[in-house]
Design a protein around this motif. Sequence first.
Motif, PDB file in Angstrom:
ATOM      1  N   SER A  68      -1.258  -1.184  -6.447  1.00  0.00           N
ATOM      2  CA  SER A  68      -1.922   0.031  -7.648  1.00  0.00           C
ATOM      3  C   SER A  68      -0.834   1.147  -7.580  1.00  0.00           C
ATOM      4  N   LYS A  69      -1.125   1.900  -8.678  1.00  0.00           N
ATOM      5  CA  LYS A  69      -0.180   2.950  -9.167  1.00  0.00           C
ATOM      6  C   LYS A  69      -0.817   4.262  -8.315  1.00  0.00           C
ATOM      7  N   ASP A  70      -2.006   4.225  -8.140  1.00  0.00           N
ATOM      8  CA  ASP A  70      -2.579   5.326  -7.503  1.00  0.00           C
ATOM      9  C   ASP A  70      -2.274   5.346  -5.866  1.00  0.00           C
ATOM     10  N   GLU A  71      -1.631   6.552  -5.324  1.00  0.00           N
ATOM     11  CA  GLU A  71      -1.308   6.662  -4.120  1.00  0.00           C
ATOM     12  C   GLU A  71      -2.426   6.551  -2.895  1.00  0.00           C
ATOM     13  N   VAL A  72      -3.452   7.030  -3.438  1.00  0.00           N
ATOM     14  CA  VAL A  72      -4.679   6.839  -2.420  1.00  0.00           C
ATOM     15  C   VAL A  72      -5.095   5.285  -2.331  1.00  0.00           C
ATOM     16  N   MET A  73      -5.045   4.500  -3.468  1.00  0.00           N
ATOM     17  CA  MET A  73      -5.292   3.174  -3.237  1.00  0.00           C
ATOM     18  C   MET A  73      -4.302   2.506  -2.358  1.00  0.00           C
ATOM     19  N   ARG A  74      -2.840   2.949  -2.394  1.00  0.00           N
ATOM     20  CA  ARG A  74      -1.915   2.134  -1.641  1.00  0.00           C
ATOM     21  C   ARG A  74      -2.083   2.598  -0.380  1.00  0.00           C
ATOM     22  N   SER A  75      -2.462   4.046   0.027  1.00  0.00           N
ATOM     23  CA  SER A  75      -2.559   4.368   1.428  1.00  0.00           C
ATOM     24  C   SER A  75      -3.715   3.576   1.906  1.00  0.00           C
ATOM     25  N   ASP A  76      -4.787   3.326   1.313  1.00  0.00           N
ATOM     26  CA  ASP A  76      -6.063   2.626   1.762  1.00  0.00           C
ATOM     27  C   ASP A  76      -5.831   1.049   1.917  1.00  0.00           C
ATOM     28  N   ALA A  77      -4.661   0.718   1.264  1.00  0.00           N
ATOM     29  CA  ALA A  77      -4.255  -0.756   1.528  1.00  0.00           C
ATOM     30  C   ALA A  77      -3.831  -1.035   2.828  1.00  0.00           C
ATOM     31  N   GLN A  78      -3.101  -0.261   3.430  1.00  0.00           N
ATOM     32  CA  GLN A  78      -2.785  -0.057   4.957  1.00  0.00           C
ATOM     33  C   GLN A  78      -3.896  -0.401   5.815  1.00  0.00           C
ATOM     34  N   SER A  79      -4.893   0.520   5.582  1.00  0.00           N
ATOM     35  CA  SER A  79      -6.188   0.732   6.364  1.00  0.00           C
ATOM     36  C   SER A  79      -6.794  -0.651   6.289  1.00  0.00           C
ATOM     37  N   LEU A  80      -7.125  -0.952   4.989  1.00  0.00           N
ATOM     38  CA  LEU A  80      -7.867  -2.519   4.777  1.00  0.00           C
ATOM     39  C   LEU A  80      -7.155  -3.469   5.438  1.00  0.00           C
ATOM     40  N   SER A  81      -5.908  -3.394   5.264  1.00  0.00           N
ATOM     41  CA  SER A  81      -5.194  -4.588   5.963  1.00  0.00           C
ATOM     42  C   SER A  81      -5.341  -4.898   7.510  1.00  0.00           C
ATOM     43  N   ALA A  82      -5.341  -3.563   8.091  1.00  0.00           N
ATOM     44  CA  ALA A  82      -5.588  -3.251   9.308  1.00  0.00           C
ATOM     45  C   ALA A  82      -6.954  -3.960   9.964  1.00  0.00           C
TER      46      ALA A  82
END
Length: 174
Positions: A68-82
Amino acid sequence: MFRSYLRLTLFALGLLLGVQVPGFVDDYAKRVEAHRLEAEQGLEGFRVTAKRFFAGDLQALVAHYRASKDEVMRSDAQSLSALVERDQWLEREWQAMQGSWYAQVWHLATAADDQLLGETYAAYRYQVLLAPEAIAWAIACALLLAWLVEGTLVLLGLALGVGRSRKVQQRHWR
């Protein structure tokens, strides 16, 4: 006479230790299941989204968040992956605790998670189960402990010469 009481004491101690094994294994399995259910509940909303847009593939949802181009979404990707990784790991741990009693004990002894073991031990309350597997563990541990301690003491006594008569000692030193 003292030796007989020592044997009985060791046997009783072994019984009390051995009877704890099935209870501890059961508590660990319940703790793993509780964490697994909590992880599944935490992912429920993401599973609905993954099912709707990615045919149920949570990894595809994580990849979408990362791209995603959205920085918040990219940040949440790490949390979701964990969260996804923990859910998968807890599922494997839960599967390991669904096997036979000896497979469960082996898993606890060799591959159990240190954090979950610590949590289980901290919350564990000693109990005396009268289930057949608890009785079997108790007798096996009692016999093993008594045999190991007595064998060690006999070997130590032989090494130090305790229990030999004077005639035997004199005969060996001539």
